[in-house]
Design a protein around this motif. Structure first.
Motif, PDB file in Angstrom:
ATOM      1  N   TRP A  98      -6.345 -85.144 -11.085  1.00 16.52           N
ATOM      2  CA  TRP A  98      -7.683 -84.604 -11.327  1.00 16.52           C
ATOM      3  C   TRP A  98      -7.573 -83.466 -12.338  1.00 16.52           C
TER       4      TRP A  98
ATOM      5  N   TYR B  14      -9.257 -77.838 -14.578  1.00 21.32           N
ATOM      6  CA  TYR B  14     -10.384 -76.956 -14.867  1.00 21.32           C
ATOM      7  C   TYR B  14     -11.739 -77.573 -14.540  1.00 21.32           C
ATOM      8  N   ARG B  15     -11.768 -78.629 -13.729  1.00 20.51           N
ATOM      9  CA  ARG B  15     -13.042 -79.236 -13.307  1.00 20.51           C
ATOM     10  C   ARG B  15     -13.116 -79.196 -11.792  1.00 20.51           C
TER      11      ARG B  15
ATOM     12  N   ALA C 126     -20.128 -82.940  -9.592  1.00 24.32           N
ATOM     13  CA  ALA C 126     -20.932 -83.800 -10.463  1.00 24.32           C
ATOM     14  C   ALA C 126     -22.202 -84.218  -9.726  1.00 24.32           C
TER      15      ALA C 126
ATOM     16  N   PRO D 126     -15.237 -86.823 -13.597  1.00 26.13           N
ATOM     17  CA  PRO D 126     -14.629 -85.668 -14.269  1.00 26.13           C
ATOM     18  C   PRO D 126     -15.426 -85.173 -15.465  1.00 26.13           C
TER      19      PRO D 126
ATOM     20  N   ASN E 299     -18.663 -85.116 -15.749  1.00 27.69           N
ATOM     21  CA  ASN E 299     -19.894 -84.459 -15.332  1.00 27.69           C
ATOM     22  C   ASN E 299     -19.668 -83.319 -14.350  1.00 27.69           C
ATOM     23  N   SER E 300     -18.431 -83.045 -13.990  1.00 33.53           N
ATOM     24  CA  SER E 300     -18.144 -81.953 -13.067  1.00 33.53           C
ATOM     25  C   SER E 300     -18.258 -80.618 -13.785  1.00 33.53           C
ATOM     26  N   LYS E 301     -18.499 -79.574 -13.008  1.00 35.89           N
ATOM     27  CA  LYS E 301     -18.559 -78.242 -13.588  1.00 35.89           C
ATOM     28  C   LYS E 301     -17.158 -77.815 -13.990  1.00 35.89           C
ATOM     29  N   ILE E 302     -17.081 -77.116 -15.095  1.00 40.49           N
ATOM     30  CA  ILE E 302     -15.793 -76.619 -15.563  1.00 40.49           C
ATOM     31  C   ILE E 302     -15.583 -75.218 -14.995  1.00 40.49           C
TER      32      ILE E 302
END
Length: 93
Positions: A43, A46-47, A52, A64, A66-69
């Motif tokens: 994974w 940094y996500r 998401a 990955p 669409n996930s927040k960084i």
């Protein structure tokens, strides 16, 4: 990364080799840093896993993206919980 690619394209059009070289020297370390992955589950480090939107969370490709960084290196993987502290960051990834 899009800015670096645009700068390289502009440098190619204008014939400015040094501008393209400068863009590459900036973009390569940034790409390496933001593409670090957990050594166990792969994974992106940094996500944030599970952040998401609901329609993307189960999709292995889109989750990955669409996930927040996260801006700081977390203490552990947000997906599998692998501890990142106390190890050499280069060896642990």
């Amino acid at each position: 990364m899009f800015g670096a690619m645009g700068c390289i394209l502009l440098a190619a059009i204008l014939g400015k080799f040094w501008l393209a070289l400068l863009a590459v020297m900036f973009a390569m370390p940034a790409a390496w840093l933001f593409n670090l992955q957990c050594r166990k589950c792969s994974w992106p480090v940094y996500r944030a896993f599970g952040s998401a939107k609901q329609k993307y969370q189960r999709d292995q490709l889109l989750a990955p993206l669409n996930s927040k960084i996260l801006w700081n290196l977390p203490a552990a993987c947000t997906k599998c919980g692998t501890d990142f502290s106390g190890t050499d960051p280069v060896e642990s990834f």
